[in-house]
Design a protein around this motif. Structure first.
Motif, PDB file in Angstrom:
ATOM      1  N   LEU A 238       0.807  -1.200   0.067  1.00  0.00           N
ATOM      2  CA  LEU A 238      -0.026  -0.127   0.036  1.00  0.00           C
ATOM      3  C   LEU A 238       0.769   1.396   0.152  1.00  0.00           C
ATOM      4  O   LEU A 238       0.486   2.399  -0.753  1.00  0.00           O
ATOM      5  CB  LEU A 238      -0.878  -0.070   0.929  1.00  0.00           C
ATOM      6  N   ASN A 239       2.010   1.094   0.422  1.00  0.00           N
ATOM      7  CA  ASN A 239       2.986   2.355   0.751  1.00  0.00           C
ATOM      8  C   ASN A 239       3.296   2.664  -0.773  1.00  0.00           C
ATOM      9  O   ASN A 239       3.240   3.749  -1.016  1.00  0.00           O
ATOM     10  CB  ASN A 239       4.164   1.978   1.515  1.00  0.00           C
ATOM     11  N   ASN A 240       3.671   1.690  -1.573  1.00  0.00           N
ATOM     12  CA  ASN A 240       3.983   1.847  -2.964  1.00  0.00           C
ATOM     13  C   ASN A 240       2.804   2.646  -3.626  1.00  0.00           C
ATOM     14  O   ASN A 240       3.175   3.691  -4.400  1.00  0.00           O
ATOM     15  CB  ASN A 240       4.399   0.557  -3.584  1.00  0.00           C
ATOM     16  N   ILE A 241       1.619   2.183  -3.436  1.00  0.00           N
ATOM     17  CA  ILE A 241       0.555   2.794  -4.267  1.00  0.00           C
ATOM     18  C   ILE A 241       0.286   4.218  -3.706  1.00  0.00           C
ATOM     19  O   ILE A 241       0.011   5.209  -4.519  1.00  0.00           O
ATOM     20  CB  ILE A 241      -1.005   1.881  -3.764  1.00  0.00           C
ATOM     21  N   GLU A 242       0.464   4.534  -2.447  1.00  0.00           N
ATOM     22  CA  GLU A 242       0.312   5.743  -1.650  1.00  0.00           C
ATOM     23  C   GLU A 242       1.442   6.930  -2.373  1.00  0.00           C
ATOM     24  O   GLU A 242       1.321   8.134  -2.858  1.00  0.00           O
ATOM     25  CB  GLU A 242       0.444   5.795  -0.153  1.00  0.00           C
ATOM     26  N   TYR A 243       2.506   6.140  -2.545  1.00  0.00           N
ATOM     27  CA  TYR A 243       3.781   7.022  -3.017  1.00  0.00           C
ATOM     28  C   TYR A 243       3.388   7.486  -4.474  1.00  0.00           C
ATOM     29  O   TYR A 243       3.612   8.501  -4.887  1.00  0.00           O
ATOM     30  CB  TYR A 243       5.104   6.264  -3.136  1.00  0.00           C
ATOM     31  N   VAL A 244       3.240   6.414  -5.350  1.00  0.00           N
ATOM     32  CA  VAL A 244       2.594   6.636  -6.689  1.00  0.00           C
ATOM     33  C   VAL A 244       1.545   7.785  -6.828  1.00  0.00           C
ATOM     34  O   VAL A 244       1.690   8.868  -7.631  1.00  0.00           O
ATOM     35  CB  VAL A 244       2.393   5.143  -7.486  1.00  0.00           C
ATOM     36  N   ARG A 245       0.504   7.488  -6.050  1.00  0.00           N
ATOM     37  CA  ARG A 245      -0.734   8.745  -6.081  1.00  0.00           C
ATOM     38  C   ARG A 245      -0.214   9.890  -5.851  1.00  0.00           C
ATOM     39  O   ARG A 245      -0.740  10.788  -6.301  1.00  0.00           O
ATOM     40  CB  ARG A 245      -1.670   8.016  -5.231  1.00  0.00           C
ATOM     41  N   LYS A 246       0.758   9.969  -5.004  1.00  0.00           N
ATOM     42  CA  LYS A 246       1.209  11.432  -4.674  1.00  0.00           C
ATOM     43  C   LYS A 246       2.017  12.099  -5.525  1.00  0.00           C
ATOM     44  O   LYS A 246       2.053  13.184  -5.819  1.00  0.00           O
ATOM     45  CB  LYS A 246       1.804  11.436  -3.269  1.00  0.00           C
ATOM     46  N   GLN A 247       3.056  10.988  -5.906  1.00  0.00           N
ATOM     47  CA  GLN A 247       4.175  11.586  -6.786  1.00  0.00           C
ATOM     48  C   GLN A 247       3.739  11.772  -8.494  1.00  0.00           C
ATOM     49  O   GLN A 247       3.885  12.833  -9.149  1.00  0.00           O
ATOM     50  CB  GLN A 247       5.310  10.771  -6.946  1.00  0.00           C
ATOM     51  N   TYR A 248       2.767  10.870  -8.773  1.00  0.00           N
ATOM     52  CA  TYR A 248       2.323  10.773 -10.227  1.00  0.00           C
ATOM     53  C   TYR A 248       0.785  10.692 -10.219  1.00  0.00           C
ATOM     54  O   TYR A 248       0.102   9.719 -10.472  1.00  0.00           O
ATOM     55  CB  TYR A 248       2.604   9.637 -10.990  1.00  0.00           C
TER      56      TYR A 248
END
Ligand code: 13P
Ligand code: SF4
Length: 368
Positions: A238-248
């Motif tokens: 989920l951390n990977n998903i949160e990061y992508v949602r924020k950055q891209y």
């Protein structure tokens, strides 16, 4: 074959001479042998294989497609399977006795398939049928040993791949009240949830402690998930998903259903290897994608689609280590062993196991 057993087999170790050849020499020699053997040689390659191997594949596909093409190919005497052990076993089961299936490196196992052995499966079945009577149909992901496929076939069940899991689980419920799904809990859970089965109707079988993990009324259980997973796909979080949602913020997220349910639920799309490839191929230029699957495939998609922005959902993702065991030296070693008349690392599923495993595979293939 269990990974540990493979690693201790010295006869399966590549001779040192292959480690001193240049890439060009190996590629040249492989090409020469392929030309000489013509259609008597067939090289299927799974999408997760390295590019250096894929360039020599006669067919590239996911596990279902490779099972289908291996079955159809009656011309080849030698099938040099560039994938992992369970796939080569499946090819041996589906081809004739005269056809010889080779795995270039016997250490190319699958950590998920190793999470269920036939002894654990028989113990689980005994306990579960004691508790639930004749109400369970076993289904096994193809990522499992031939012995488990055989057990499943003998007990009325079938194999499943990620591209037909929905169809096969729906079929299973036309046969029995509940299913035992081996060995990938995530594919089982994600697919069962998709077809409307509630999480409260799913239990987990722990094969280490021989126990059913479930709180509530056991009569409500419809799906029993084997406690296994893919060590590659479990690394997407989920951390990977949160990061992508924020950055891209404009990026779409697509993942394989071997990922945990929370990751699948938080992504935009999920589906088999074939589904992921087709989605990226069909999407508009200029679109942006974070992909949650094996790294060799993600890298190939990045290379093949320069008009799209593609990243791995987990930037620290490694390729599947066992898939990666197949490399140029092992492919050349395998092909030269054929030329020398002593084919190396032949995969032979004993007839008594193959017969019922074939029944389990056929039940899937006729519905695929
Ligand atoms: P598929 O090829 O069925 O998508 O399976 C993915 C996988 O993990 C193969 O080992
Ligand atoms: Fe097994 Fe996962 Fe590797 Fe596929 S990606 S071969 S399931 S460990």
């Amino acid at each position: 074959m269990h990974l540990l057993k493979q690693l201790t087999q010295s006869s399966t170790t590549i001779p040192k001479k292959y480690l001193h050849l240049s890439k060009q020499e190996m590629e040249y020699n492989i090409r020469q042998i392929k030309n000489q053997l013509g259609t008597s040689l067939f090289i299927p390659g799974h999408h997760y294989q390295k590019d250096e191997v894929i360039q020599f594949a006669d067919a590239v596909g996911d596990s279902l497609q490779l099972a289908q093409v291996s079955e159809k190919n009656s011309a080849a005497t030698y099938i040099v399977f560039c994938g992992v052990h369970f796939m080569a076993e499946t090819a041996d089961i589906l081809t004739t006795d005269e056809q010889i299936v080779l795995l270039p490196d016997m250490r190319a196992g699958c950590s998920m398939a190793d999470m269920a052995d036939i002894y654990q499966t028989k113990r689980a079945w005994e306990k579960l049928t004691q508790q639930f009577g004749d109400t369970i149909l076993p289904l096994t992901y193809v990522n499992s040993t031939a012995a488990i496929k055989s057990f499943v076939g003998k007990n009325g069940g079938a194999t499943v791949t990620s591209s037909n899991a929905h169809t096969m689980i729906k079929w299973a419920f036309t046969q029995k009240e509940r299913i035992l799904f081996l060995p990938d809990q995530h594919l089982g859970r994600n697919t069962a949830a998709d077809i409307g089965i509630h999480l409260t109707e799913m239990a987990v079988w722990d094969p280490i402690h021989d126990e059913l993990l479930f709180s509530g009324n056991p009569d409500k259980i419809k799906v029993i998930l084997w406690k296994g997973h893919c060590s590659v796909h479990e690394n997407f979080t989920l951390n990977n998903i949160e990061y992508v949602r924020k950055q891209y913020p404009n990026m779409k997220i697509i993942v394989h259903p071997e990922c945990k349910k929370e990751v699948v639920d938080a992504s935009d799309y999920n589906g088999s290897t074939k589904y992921i490839i087709e989605t990226i191929e069909q999407t508009e230029p200029g679109t942006a994608w974070a992909i949650g699957t094996e790294m060799n495939l993600v890298q190939r998609l990045i290379n093949n689609h320069p008009d799209k922005e593609i990243i791995s959902l987990n930037p620290y993702m490694c390729p599947c280590l066992t898939m990666n065991r197949i490399d140029l030296p092992h492919l050349l070693w395998s092909l030269e062993s054929i030329m020398e008349g002593t084919p190396n690392n032949q995969i032979i599923v004993p007839e008594d196991i193959a017969a019922n495993a074939r029944i389990a595979l056929d039940r899937m293939l006729e519905r695929a």
